[in-house]
Every structure is written in C-alpha cells, then in structure tokens.
Design an enzyme around this catalytic site. Structure first.
Site, short mmCIF file in Angstrom:
data_model
loop_
_atom_site.label_atom_id
_atom_site.label_comp_id
_atom_site.label_asym_id
_atom_site.label_seq_id
_atom_site.Cartn_x
_atom_site.Cartn_y
_atom_site.Cartn_z
N CYS A 78 41.13 40.22 37.88
CA CYS A 78 42.29 39.71 37.15
C CYS A 78 43.24 40.87 36.80
O CYS A 78 43.89 41.41 37.67
CB CYS A 78 41.86 38.91 35.93
SG CYS A 78 43.18 37.86 35.27
N HIS A 167 38.24 35.03 38.04
CA HIS A 167 37.10 35.58 37.31
C HIS A 167 35.79 35.11 37.96
O HIS A 167 35.33 33.99 37.69
CB HIS A 167 37.14 35.13 35.85
CG HIS A 167 38.21 35.81 35.05
ND1 HIS A 167 38.02 37.01 34.42
CD2 HIS A 167 39.49 35.45 34.80
CE1 HIS A 167 39.14 37.37 33.80
NE2 HIS A 167 40.04 36.43 34.02
N GLU A 169 32.87 36.08 37.25
CA GLU A 169 31.75 36.20 36.31
C GLU A 169 31.51 34.93 35.50
O GLU A 169 30.46 34.79 34.88
CB GLU A 169 31.99 37.37 35.36
CG GLU A 169 33.13 37.21 34.37
CD GLU A 169 34.49 37.62 34.91
OE1 GLU A 169 35.40 37.87 34.09
OE2 GLU A 169 34.65 37.69 36.14
#
Length: 509
Positions: A78, A167, A169
């Site tokens: 990001c 993202h 994660e």
C-alpha cells in the site's frame, strides 16, 4: 537467526503482517520507518508497511530505499508500494475515488510471487492515492477493476523489489498468506525454522547466559503469559526463580488454590500470599473505576515488594511482557492515548533495582500459547480466557466487598462451567459475569424479592483490540439464567451484553 524486518509507517495492519510472517515459521520484527536498519545482522528481507499518510505530503515518512534495495529483497505494501514507485521515479496521485474494501485482482504477468495462486482472487484495498505511472524498468504484474497497478516489480536487478497496492496480510485477501509466503520463501530464501521447539531451546540457552548463577523474582497472575514466562525461566534456572502469587480476594471461585496446584505440578517455586482482607479494606467505600484500579495496583505492589524484601540476593525481575506491548512502546507516533489504566497490574517500583527478564517479549499471544503447549503446560491452562489484572474488582460495579465478591464468584462459576460443558468455551475469546449496582423486583414462589442483577459478557476476537459479542444460543442463555437465579441467593435477574468493541470495551470498567 534469520530475520525479516518490517518497517512501520503507521498502518493499523502492521501487526497483521508480522503475524502472517510468524505463521510461516519465519522470525520478524517491527521497527519504526526511521529505524537504523544498517545495524542488523542475519537480515534476509524487508517489508514496507502501509500508512494513513500520503506520499505527496510535505511531511510524508520516508526511508532510504536505494540503500535498502541494494542489499535486501523488499516488498512494499500500500503506502510502501506508493513510496517505492515515487522514490524510484514514478507518479502517485489522488485517486478519482477512494478505494476501500474488497476488490478482484487479476494477474497479468506470471511471477514467482504468485506461485500456487489462481489467476484471479479477492484482495483488500484501503487507499486514496494510486500509482499513475511506474518508474522506468518496472513492470505491472496485476490489476483490479479500478486501478491499473495492483502489483508490480522491478526488472533486471540483483535484489528483488515488489509493490502491492492491496493488503495481503488481512483476512479478506484470500490468497494473501500464500503471496507473502512466496515472497518470504521463494524470493528471500527463508528456511522457515522459527518454531515453538526452536524458540524454547534458544530462549532457555539465552536465559542461562543472561541470569548465570543469580536469582529471579516474579509476580505470577495465574494467566497464560506469566505462567509460560515463569516455566521458561524455571527451565533455565530451576528453583532460583521465586514466584509470588497474590490472592487479592478478586480471583474467580477457588482459583487461588487451583493455580497453586498447577504451579506445583509444573515444578515451579511459587509462594502463595493470602492478602484478601488487605485489599477489601483498601477498596472499602471506593466506587470510581480508576480509583479501584489504582487501589488494587498500589496494594499489589506493596505486597510484592514486602515479599521481595524477605528474599536475599535477587538480581532480576521476571515479567510476562509480550510483543504487542513492545511494539506499542516504540510505535511510529508513540503510545496511543490511554483510555483507562491497563488491565495488567504493572509499574513495579524502581526501588527494587532489578534487571528485567522478559522471555516472551518477542511473541504474539497465539505464539505464547503454542510455546506453552511445547513446554507441556496443560491445554486447559493455555486456552484460558484472558482475565484482567484487577480481577473481579472491575467486574463489580460500585463498591467491592467480600459479600459482593462471593456473589459474583458463584454466578461467574456457573457461567464459565456452563460454557465448558456446552462446548462453547473455546469458541469465545473472553467471557465473564458483571455484578451491576442495580436491584430489581422479582417473584420466587409466593414471595416478592428485591435482589441483584448480573450481566453475562462473552465476546469473539483475535487479539482484543476489536471484539464482537458472541452469538450464544438462546437455549444456553436461558439455561444460564435459570441456573444462576436458582442457585445463587441474592440474584434474581440476568441480562446479556450485546455490545461490540468499539464503541464499548470488553470490560465494563
């Protein structure tokens, strides 16, 4: 020990990156973006986190990317991807619309980063800037419906340099963990040897070297963190660890003796101190939540210090500090605003002049549990719900007295035992019973009653930072209400708390 470094630019998701890396059995640490990474040894890769900032702001957080990528493979996420593009000569501008939430990523260029992934998968976006043009020598690897550059890499360089606009994660990026693993293993070459067994072996050896032939004192709470930490220290130095377990009169029903029995089974050298009356005296007349917390904390410190002074040749203070506490203390913008005093009673006095021993300071909570199981601590202890340091003192709204504690202990024991019997305990992150400063009219037999009200609280969560109320079966809640009202004299009404965090907190005080 092989290490991945995560440079944090202030993203709310940074801890999730670290958790995903650790789940791949790879050791990593989070450091602020301005950290002097040149001092690191055994570093095999770097991830640049997201950020609430814009790369085009005058005070945008920066990193010496050229020096970094000259030595290590780097993945920007990001903000980290946008910063990579801008510093390397690309263009980043405000998006026509802010992209937040689910998006569909389509791979347009084969790459080792996407090994084992489908050509299209769901990803999670959270950005208001977008990469408009990549620097020379960079190639687009994936796109979404809204943005042309969802993933990219630099071509023809010794050290790989990748960027992701999304993202990976977070849970909503369905192939995100696989993508991160590909970067870690296929690109950086990590061996994935960070396991609970390896941690125990390395930590015990490190503790032996740190402590030598000296002695450690440690306050134990009966919780997971302090128990695992004490077991590790004891494994290294045996009875030269002196544990102190204080009964402040605010533990759950029969917990003091149950925990002492467990410590004995684990071979820990622990002294139990019955200080109930001391705490009840200190809490007499106190109704303000912060005043109660401070009174409990103050008297705990006094009891602990008295016990410490009765021992000789103590050089170290053991603590169950875990990694989220460490991260918070060195966060990009400093510790977050205090909403209330921390649940865990801390702040032991500097007058003890002891060096800290914190064997869990590199672990997340789920890792602490896995290490505990590796150490042979019973699963029933390891999987216990979190319990606040001030105990039932902050689950009794209003004044705390021995009589009100006994009332709450009885109701709480029925609720917790009921969750276990119904197979619901492990589905809930934390549960407890709250005694309200409210009485209401009821009818039992032919008699009118005017008795106390308790609230049942059960939440689901990953780490306690956010939580949702647990959707327990109506039939189970009805059974709990009947059992508590029938078995606990003095309670005639039971309610269930359906508030989430935020806006509420898990505890009521």
């Amino acid at each position: 020990m092989e290490k991945l470094l995560i440079l944090d630019f202030g993203s709310q998701y940074t801890q999730l990156i670290a958790r995903a890396v650790r789940e791949a059995n790879i050791y990593c640490e989070i450091k602020p973006f301005h950290y002097n990474w040149a001092q690191e040894t055994h570093l095999k890769g770097v991830i640049l986190s997201g950020s609430p900032a814009s790369v085009n702001e005058a005070e945008a957080p920066l990193v010496d990317l050229s020096a970094l990528v000259a030595q290590y493979p780097v993945l920007g996420i990001c903000y980290g991807a946008q910063l990579t593009a801008k510093l390397m000569g690309g263009t980043v501008n405000k998006s026509n619309k802010r992209e937040y939430g689910r998006a569909q990523m389509t791979i347009t260029q084969e790459d080792i980063l996407f090994k084992g992934m489908e050509a299209s998968s769901q990803v999670w976006m959270s950005h208001s800037d977008s990469i408009q043009a990549l620097p020379n020598g960079f190639k687009v690897l994936a796109t979404t419906e809204s943005i042309p550059v969802a993933a990219f890499r630099r071509e023809g360089s010794d050290q790989a340099l990748y960027g992701l606009q999304f993202h990976p994660e977070v849970y909503h990026s369905t192939a995100g963990k696989q993508l991160l693993r590909n970067f870690l293993v296929e690109v950086c070459g990590f061996a994935q040897t960070w396991t609970p067994a390896a941690f125990v072996q390395e930590t015990v050896e490190a503790l032996k070297a740190q402590i030598g032939d000296r002695q450690v004192i440690m306050a134990l709470s009966g919780g997971v963190d302090s128990t695992v930490a004490a077991t590790l220290i004891s494994k290294a130095i045996g009875n030269r660890l002196h544990g102190i377990f204080v009964d402040n009169g605010l533990l759950r029903q029969d917990e003091f003796q149950q925990v002492l029995n467990l410590y004995d089974q684990l071979g820990l050298n622990v002294k139990g101190v019955d200080a109930k009356e001391r705490f009840y005296t200190a809490l007499a007349g106190q109704t303000d939540p912060e005043a109660k917390r401070k009174a409990i904390g103050k008297h705990f410190i006094e009891v602990f210090q008295e016990e410490a002074e009765s021992l000789t040749n103590i050089s170290f203070l053991g603590q169950g500090t875990i990694y989220p506490d460490v991260i918070e203390s060195v966060s990009v913008h400093g510790p977050s605003q205090t909403i209330k005093s921390h649940h865990n009673v801390g702040g032991l006095p500097d007058t003890l002049r002891l060096e800290l021993v914190e064997p869990l300071r590199l672990l997340f909570k789920d890792e602490v549990r896995r290490v505990g199981l590796e150490l042979g601590i019973p699963a029933a202890m390891i999987n216990r719900h979190p319990f606040p340091g001030p105990g039932l003192g902050i689950r009794i709204l209003g004044e705390v007295t021995a009589e009100r504690v006994a009332l709450l202990q009885a109701a709480d024991a029925i609720f917790i035992d009921g969750l276990k019997s119904a197979g619901l305990y492990d589905q809930v992150w934390q549960a407890g019973t709250i005694l309200l400063p409210v009485k209401s009219v009821g009818v039992m037999g032919d008699e009118r009653t005017y008795e106390n009200t308790v609230a049942l609280r059960a939440v689901t969560s990953v780490d306690g930072m956010t939580a949702d109320w647990a959707h327990l079966p109506y039939g189970f809640l009805a059974d709990m209400s009947n059992a508590i009202i029938n078995q606990v004299k003095g309670i005639n009404r039971v309610v269930y708390d359906i508030s989430s965090k935020p806006p509420a907190t898990i505890e009521w005080e």
